[in-house]
Design an enzyme around this catalytic site. Sequence first.
Site, mmCIF file in Angstrom:
data_model
loop_
_atom_site.group_PDB
_atom_site.id
_atom_site.type_symbol
_atom_site.label_atom_id
_atom_site.label_comp_id
_atom_site.label_asym_id
_atom_site.label_seq_id
_atom_site.Cartn_x
_atom_site.Cartn_y
_atom_site.Cartn_z
ATOM 1 N N TYR A 71 -10.750 1.438 13.684
ATOM 2 C CA TYR A 71 -10.872 1.671 12.238
ATOM 3 C C TYR A 71 -12.235 1.245 11.696
ATOM 4 O O TYR A 71 -12.777 1.879 10.787
ATOM 5 C CB TYR A 71 -9.716 0.979 11.489
ATOM 6 C CG TYR A 71 -8.461 1.790 11.554
ATOM 7 C CD1 TYR A 71 -7.527 1.598 12.565
ATOM 8 C CD2 TYR A 71 -8.241 2.824 10.644
ATOM 9 C CE1 TYR A 71 -6.402 2.399 12.663
ATOM 10 C CE2 TYR A 71 -7.120 3.624 10.737
ATOM 11 C CZ TYR A 71 -6.208 3.413 11.744
ATOM 12 O OH TYR A 71 -5.101 4.219 11.840
ATOM 13 N N ARG A 74 -14.444 4.118 12.524
ATOM 14 C CA ARG A 74 -14.169 5.254 11.626
ATOM 15 C C ARG A 74 -14.697 4.971 10.232
ATOM 16 O O ARG A 74 -15.265 5.844 9.573
ATOM 17 C CB ARG A 74 -12.665 5.528 11.582
ATOM 18 C CG ARG A 74 -12.159 6.210 12.821
ATOM 19 C CD ARG A 74 -10.671 6.423 12.767
ATOM 20 N NE ARG A 74 -10.278 7.313 11.677
ATOM 21 C CZ ARG A 74 -9.005 7.450 11.284
ATOM 22 N NH1 ARG A 74 -8.049 6.747 11.872
ATOM 23 N NH2 ARG A 74 -8.701 8.277 10.313
ATOM 24 N N HIS A 129 -1.810 8.954 2.594
ATOM 25 C CA HIS A 129 -1.859 8.069 3.756
ATOM 26 C C HIS A 129 -2.792 6.883 3.563
ATOM 27 O O HIS A 129 -3.208 6.275 4.550
ATOM 28 C CB HIS A 129 -2.264 8.872 5.003
ATOM 29 C CG HIS A 129 -1.202 9.851 5.420
ATOM 30 N ND1 HIS A 129 -1.462 10.966 6.173
ATOM 31 C CD2 HIS A 129 0.124 9.891 5.153
ATOM 32 C CE1 HIS A 129 -0.342 11.641 6.371
ATOM 33 N NE2 HIS A 129 0.642 11.019 5.753
ATOM 34 N N CYS A 140 0.478 -11.709 2.706
ATOM 35 C CA CYS A 140 0.758 -11.850 1.270
ATOM 36 C C CYS A 140 0.516 -10.496 0.605
ATOM 37 O O CYS A 140 0.069 -9.556 1.275
ATOM 38 C CB CYS A 140 -0.149 -12.936 0.694
ATOM 39 S SG CYS A 140 -1.815 -12.379 0.283
#
Length: 255
Positions: A71, A74, A129, A140
């Site tokens: 990620y 990306r 998404h 939390c």
Amino acid sequence: MTRPVSSEIHKARAALAHAPRVLVLTGAGISADSGLRTFRGKEGLWKRYRPEELATPEAFARDPRLVWEWYGWRRSTVMEARPNAAHLALARWAGRRSGVSLVTQNVDGLHARGAEDVGTSNVRSIELHGSLLRVRCTRCPERYGHREPVDAASPETLPKCRSCRGLLRPDVVWFGEPLPADALGEAMDRARRAGACLVVGTSARVYPAAGVAAAAVSAGARLVEVNTHPTPLTPHAVVSLRARAAEAVPSLLEP
Ligand code: BV8
Ligand code: ZN
């Protein structure tokens, strides 16, 4: 650049122009012309792994470092990318007329940036998404914008929550996870009331997102598709333009 004004484009323009409300659903293909890889293209997002394996809570629980590495990479490609002609034409069109609902499966934030670039910031996209540019805490309720580069070298350097120091995760929907109820509910409501549905750059394989287009069609919307390849939606389309989004979308929407 001379654009192909064909009878197909003419028919598609008419279907969109005559509908008081239009539902637009986009997928990774609309961002391909910004240099971002699609999920299933031949140069697929990650050769070694299938997104269905990496984009899951199980993968993150097993190896948060690897998932953040993917990620983080990306996100860096998204930060370098620019909205392309398709994003900009969509934003201008949605700013010029009423009744457009923009729903995206993409997590690259390029629709929002396209709207900013053309000054139609009142046009928001429903992100089914989530977003690569946001994180949420695994411990939390914290959820906030996060664009810093991610150091996935070791578990210690992974991003931690600004409030509780818990491990942060990308604020995206992984396979096997429910979509944000409000976003999906709003998208479905708008789909059912749309007179036309414009689907751009999605393989229409992932549910419930792909079901948004199906909901529009079954409620009587006329479907216009832009895709370099046929998809399961193609047989339901009044027009399916076999073209790149950055070429066909401006031809469809520019006055
Ligand atoms: C859910 C965010 C239930 C993350 C994404 C078995 C086990 C587990 C689940 C399932 C299962 N079978 C089915 C499911 C459901 C599953 C699913 O649909 N799986 C698929 C693979 C069959 N869905 C889910 O898991 C969803 N959640 O069902 O939860 C539940 C309910 C209640 C309570 C608990 C649980 C969640 C799915 C969301 C996954 N996250 N993205 C991230 O990005 O990392 S999905 C991701 O892939 C995209 O967001 C998009 O939605 C999807 C498909 O990608 P596309 O956008 O369509 O891109 P693709 O590469 O596929 O296609 C590109 C297209 O563009 C192609 O057609 C190509 O021809 C075209 N193109 C290329 N270049 C261009 C172009 N077109 C025009 N111009 C160009 N230049
Ligand atoms: Zn926290």
